[in-house]
Write a protein that holds these residues in place. Structure first.
Motif, PDB file in Angstrom:
ATOM      1  N   ALA A   1      -2.747 -10.498  14.644  1.00 14.35           N
ATOM      2  CA  ALA A   1      -1.809 -11.555  14.984  1.00 14.35           C
ATOM      3  C   ALA A   1      -1.542 -12.398  13.741  1.00 14.35           C
ATOM      4  N   VAL A   2      -0.264 -12.554  13.415  1.00 15.14           N
ATOM      5  CA  VAL A   2       0.123 -13.263  12.201  1.00 15.14           C
ATOM      6  C   VAL A   2       0.780 -14.588  12.567  1.00 15.14           C
TER       7      VAL A   2
ATOM      8  N   ASN B   1       1.955   0.008  15.816  1.00 10.21           N
ATOM      9  CA  ASN B   1       3.094  -0.569  16.530  1.00 10.21           C
ATOM     10  C   ASN B   1       3.131  -2.065  16.287  1.00 10.21           C
ATOM     11  N   ARG B   2       4.286  -2.657  16.558  1.00  9.70           N
ATOM     12  CA  ARG B   2       4.393  -4.104  16.396  1.00  9.70           C
ATOM     13  C   ARG B   2       5.072  -4.699  17.604  1.00  9.70           C
ATOM     14  N   ASP B   3       4.740  -5.951  17.870  1.00 10.97           N
ATOM     15  CA  ASP B   3       5.338  -6.727  18.938  1.00 10.97           C
ATOM     16  C   ASP B   3       6.027  -7.907  18.270  1.00 10.97           C
ATOM     17  N   GLU B   4       7.341  -7.854  18.189  1.00  7.49           N
ATOM     18  CA  GLU B   4       8.058  -8.909  17.470  1.00  7.49           C
ATOM     19  C   GLU B   4       7.894 -10.262  18.132  1.00  7.49           C
ATOM     20  N   ALA B   5       7.892 -10.277  19.453  1.00  8.73           N
ATOM     21  CA  ALA B   5       7.798 -11.559  20.158  1.00  8.73           C
ATOM     22  C   ALA B   5       6.459 -12.244  19.886  1.00  8.73           C
ATOM     23  N   ARG B   6       5.421 -11.437  19.701  1.00  7.09           N
ATOM     24  CA  ARG B   6       4.081 -12.002  19.480  1.00  7.09           C
ATOM     25  C   ARG B   6       3.709 -12.056  17.998  1.00  7.09           C
ATOM     26  N   ASN B   7       4.591 -11.552  17.129  1.00 10.73           N
ATOM     27  CA  ASN B   7       4.282 -11.494  15.692  1.00 10.73           C
ATOM     28  C   ASN B   7       2.947 -10.790  15.464  1.00 10.73           C
TER      29      ASN B   7
ATOM     30  N   CYS C   1      -6.397  -6.069   8.560  1.00  4.71           N
ATOM     31  CA  CYS C   1      -4.963  -6.008   8.332  1.00  4.71           C
ATOM     32  C   CYS C   1      -4.614  -6.937   7.165  1.00  4.71           C
ATOM     33  N   ALA C   2      -3.476  -6.678   6.591  1.00  5.79           N
ATOM     34  CA  ALA C   2      -3.028  -7.463   5.448  1.00  5.79           C
ATOM     35  C   ALA C   2      -1.519  -7.392   5.363  1.00  5.79           C
TER      36      ALA C   2
ATOM     37  N   TRP D   1      -5.016 -11.574   4.098  1.00  3.01           N
ATOM     38  CA  TRP D   1      -5.859 -10.622   4.811  1.00  3.01           C
ATOM     39  C   TRP D   1      -6.431 -11.250   6.072  1.00  3.01           C
ATOM     40  N   GLY D   2      -6.636 -10.397   7.068  1.00  3.94           N
ATOM     41  CA  GLY D   2      -7.381 -10.819   8.225  1.00  3.94           C
ATOM     42  C   GLY D   2      -8.866 -10.825   7.933  1.00  3.94           C
TER      43      GLY D   2
END
Length: 119
Positions: A23-24, A71-77, A96-97, A109-110
């Motif tokens: 989560a970003v 995969n990515r979830d744009e709504a949740r960034n 992740c980074a 970085w996470g």
């Protein structure tokens, strides 16, 4: 200030599946690449896969290809690393980074999440 939060790690038996999350916050991800890396004890950090946020173009390491999906979830960034058919050698801390497209270096970085695959 950009912040990446890793979650979803755990212990799983060989052949099982896990989904990791990244989560970003603090930044929109347009024009960014989100990468996944892992590091096992006593080894160098290695690239697992990456996704370009805007075009959703993915690429994977040879060890991840065919078993892992980003995969990515744009709504949740949020970006996900879905892992299938896990093997004991997948045991590592996963991070992740992010980096700007065209850049060489990942600059944020996470904190990492532990994945343990038992045989």
């Amino acid at each position: 200030q950009v912040q990446l939060i890793n979650s979803g790690g755990g212990v799983v038996q060989a052949g099982g599946s896990l989904r990791l999350s990244c989560a970003v916050s603090g930044s929109t991800l347009t024009n960014y690449v989100v990468g996944w890396f892992r590091q096992a004890p006593g080894t160098e950090r290695e690239f697992v896969g990456a996704v370009t946020w805007s075009e959703h173009i993915t690429r994977y390491s040879d060890s991840a290809k065919g078993r892992f999906t980003i995969n990515r979830d744009e709504a949740r960034n949020t970006v996900y690393l879905q892992m299938y058919s896990l093997k004991p050698e997948d045991t590592a801390v996963y991070y992740c980074a992010i980096k700007l497209r065209g850049s060489t270096n990942y600059h944020a970085w996470g904190q990492g999440t532990q994945v343990t695959v038992s045989s």
